[in-house]
Design a protein around this motif. Structure first.
Motif, short mmCIF file in Angstrom:
data_model
loop_
_atom_site.label_atom_id
_atom_site.label_comp_id
_atom_site.label_asym_id
_atom_site.label_seq_id
_atom_site.Cartn_x
_atom_site.Cartn_y
_atom_site.Cartn_z
N PHE A 26 0.85 -1.46 0.04
CA PHE A 26 -0.27 -0.14 -0.10
C PHE A 26 0.71 1.61 0.20
N ALA A 27 1.91 1.40 0.61
CA ALA A 27 2.98 2.43 0.91
C ALA A 27 4.17 2.34 0.94
N ASP A 28 5.26 2.49 0.56
CA ASP A 28 6.80 2.87 0.51
C ASP A 28 7.40 3.70 0.64
N CYS A 29 7.46 3.97 1.92
CA CYS A 29 8.81 5.02 2.46
C CYS A 29 10.52 4.77 1.52
N TYR A 30 10.51 5.79 0.59
CA TYR A 30 11.78 5.04 -0.03
C TYR A 30 12.43 6.30 0.65
N ILE A 31 13.56 5.72 1.01
CA ILE A 31 15.13 6.86 1.29
C ILE A 31 15.82 6.43 0.23
N THR A 32 16.23 7.96 -0.72
CA THR A 32 16.68 8.24 -1.93
C THR A 32 18.61 7.96 -1.26
N ALA A 33 18.93 7.83 -2.20
CA ALA A 33 20.82 7.05 -1.84
C ALA A 33 21.34 8.42 -0.99
N ALA A 34 20.55 10.08 -2.02
CA ALA A 34 21.36 10.84 -1.67
C ALA A 34 21.36 11.32 -0.26
N ALA A 35 19.97 10.48 -0.08
CA ALA A 35 18.87 11.04 1.88
C ALA A 35 19.93 10.34 2.61
N GLN A 36 19.76 9.24 2.22
CA GLN A 36 21.10 8.58 3.13
C GLN A 36 22.75 8.46 3.55
N ASN A 37 23.33 9.27 2.52
CA ASN A 37 24.27 9.66 2.61
C ASN A 37 24.23 11.33 3.22
N ALA A 38 23.24 11.69 3.08
CA ALA A 38 23.23 12.72 3.64
C ALA A 38 23.52 12.67 5.64
N ALA A 39 21.89 11.28 5.96
CA ALA A 39 22.59 11.16 6.97
C ALA A 39 23.30 10.84 7.73
N LEU A 40 24.52 10.59 6.83
CA LEU A 40 26.00 9.53 7.33
C LEU A 40 26.83 10.70 7.39
N ARG A 41 26.63 11.88 6.78
CA ARG A 41 27.77 13.42 6.79
C ARG A 41 27.00 13.68 8.22
N VAL A 42 25.69 14.41 8.43
CA VAL A 42 25.32 14.44 9.55
C VAL A 42 26.37 13.27 10.71
N LEU A 43 25.58 12.47 10.59
CA LEU A 43 26.11 11.34 11.81
C LEU A 43 27.55 11.57 12.31
N ARG A 44 28.42 12.07 10.83
CA ARG A 44 29.99 11.71 10.93
C ARG A 44 30.13 13.26 11.53
N SER A 45 28.97 14.23 11.83
CA SER A 45 29.62 15.64 11.87
C SER A 45 29.95 15.87 13.21
N GLY A 46 29.56 15.42 14.62
CA GLY A 46 29.35 15.47 15.70
C GLY A 46 28.35 16.04 16.27
N TRP A 47 27.84 16.74 15.36
CA TRP A 47 26.46 17.37 15.80
C TRP A 47 24.61 16.89 14.92
N VAL A 48 24.14 16.18 15.70
CA VAL A 48 22.95 15.46 15.06
C VAL A 48 22.14 16.44 15.09
N THR A 49 21.67 17.25 16.02
CA THR A 49 20.16 17.40 16.44
C THR A 49 20.09 18.71 15.73
N THR A 50 18.84 19.51 16.56
CA THR A 50 18.66 21.08 15.81
C THR A 50 19.86 21.88 15.53
N GLY A 51 20.21 22.30 14.32
CA GLY A 51 21.33 22.69 13.97
C GLY A 51 21.43 23.62 12.46
#
Length: 405
Positions: free
Chosen positions: A21-46
């Motif tokens: 019925f539904a499909d939560c598609y997270i693109t490769a670019a969005a996955q990479n963006a999340a990883l970039r933030v995880l590696r940045s040292g700041w993950v909350t509101t910024g």
């Protein structure tokens, strides 16, 4: 290249297709963006949240955008920003998600449920006036663009005796809905969007409030994080001060930089995804329009606006058992849903919401007929055809049997 659309649904064996019925598609670019933030040292509101707010405001044509943890929190905060006395009346459709009405309750306000038209699934000026006659002048109103269809917000506000600034728009379904050539997002006091997993811009969770009111935007930016005058990002920047004040009650309703970075990447795909949703709706339209037991979804009149096609809600003919059809489609690998159980039918809201004594005949009639078909950008033409074939089999047989009785 033009793809031919089969006018007659083809029977498809169950083993050939599985249609979620539904499909939560997270693109490769969005996955990479999340990883970039995880590696940045700041993950909350910024920084990422601030950038996403600016880009989203530009997308919908609003002056300000405030990223929040959910559309539900967005509606609550938007209503709180009006500074209404506790217990003030707020009109809302009964054909909406329960969370949208919970938001009114949590804001300390009194929800007044409004019946809907049995075809559009949305309130009309007449049902709004009926609710006002029953309970008195409201202080505000929430309006949902149900399924992505275009609600006539000015007419509903006028019927309620309200200005557009007193309206909070629930645009959980309406990323991609247009009024004329203008995207939903800047026409009223505040507009609240959802990035839930099933939505047109899926992040899993999250929401956004847009407004053209600078004072409201400033209040919302503080209120989404406990009402603090400075968030952690600004306090911890080089040269930032650790001091802050809290002037009034706020919520813990901020978005993280992880979500925002994903949102920025997902947003670049949204125009193409919206195109595909429109193509899917057109393919459904052509194949289902000849089925006697199926009524196609309502959509804006030509020239008045654009449907976002968050949902494709068909209506089954009277006497067709909706849940039997759901079960048969599921057996053939087709996922479906129903949007929504009318709020007045839910136990809690029968206790806390005001329900006009004239009842909710439009919503009750619509609910018994409703069936939402799969619609998301990664559906293939073959999957769409399989859904149509399965639906034709399930409804024609029951319609013929009903006619013979």
């Amino acid at each position: 290249m033009t793809t031919r659309i089969n006018a007659v649904p083809r029977a498809v064996p169950a083993e050939e297709v599985q249609v979620p019925f539904a499909d939560c598609y997270i693109t490769a670019a969005a996955q990479n963006a999340a990883l970039r933030v995880l590696r940045s040292g700041w993950v909350t509101t910024g920084r990422e949240v601030a950038a996403f707010e600016g880009e989203f405001a530009g997308y919908v044509g609003a002056d300000h955008a405030i990223a929040v943890s959910s559309c539900t929190h967005g509606i609550e905060l938007a209503l709180r920003s009006y500074g209404l006395p506790r217990g003030s009346l707020v009109l809302t459709s009964t054909m909406t998600f329960c969370g949208a009405v919970q938001a009114i309750v949590h804001a300390g306000l009194q929800p007044v449920l409004v019946d809907v038209d049995a075809i559009t699934g949305m309130p009309t000026p007449a049902t709004v006036r009926d609710a006002v006659r029953a309970f008195g002048q409201p202080a505000a109103m929430t309006v949902v663009h149900w399924a992505g269809d275009l609600a006539d917000v000015p007419a509903l506000a006028e019927a309620a005796g309200l200005t557009l600034d007193q309206v909070v728009v629930d645009a959980a379904h309406a990323i991609g809905t247009y009024e004329g050539s203008t995207p939903i997002g800047s026409q009223c006091g505040a507009t609240c969007f959802s990035f839930y997993a099933t939505k047109n811009l899926p992040l899993g969770e999250g929401g956004m409030i847009t407004t053209d009111n600078a004072d409201r935007a400033g209040w919302l930016h503080q209120a989404r994080l406990h009402g603090m005058t400075a968030d952690a990002w600004r306090r911890y920047l080089p040269g930032g001060s650790w001091r802050y004040d809290v002037a009034e009650a706020g919520l813990k309703a901020n978005m993280t930089d992880i979500q925002a970075a994903m949102g920025r990447a997902q947003l670049t795909h949204l125009p193409r995804w919206q195109e595909r949703r429109a193509q899917i709706a057109a393919r459904y339209d052509l194949q289902l329009s000849t089925l006697p037991a199926v009524a196609l979804p309502h959509r804006p009149a030509p020239g008045t606006g654009t449907h976002a096609w968050h949902l494709y809600p068909i209506r089954l003919a009277a006497g067709i058992e909706r849940d039997e059809v759901i079960a048969e489609l599921a057996a053939r690998g087709v996922g479906t849903s129903v949007h929504f159980i009318p709020v007045h039918q839910l136990t809690y809201f029968g206790q806390v919401a005001s329900i006009p004594p004239s009842g909710m005949s439009g919503a009750d009639a619509l609910f018994d007929q409703l069936l939402s078909l799969p619609i998301h950008p990664r559906l293939t033409d073959g999957q769409i055809d399989a859904v149509c074939a399965a639906l034709a089999d399930a409804t024609l047989r029951r319609f013929s049997r009903k006619g013979a009785e």
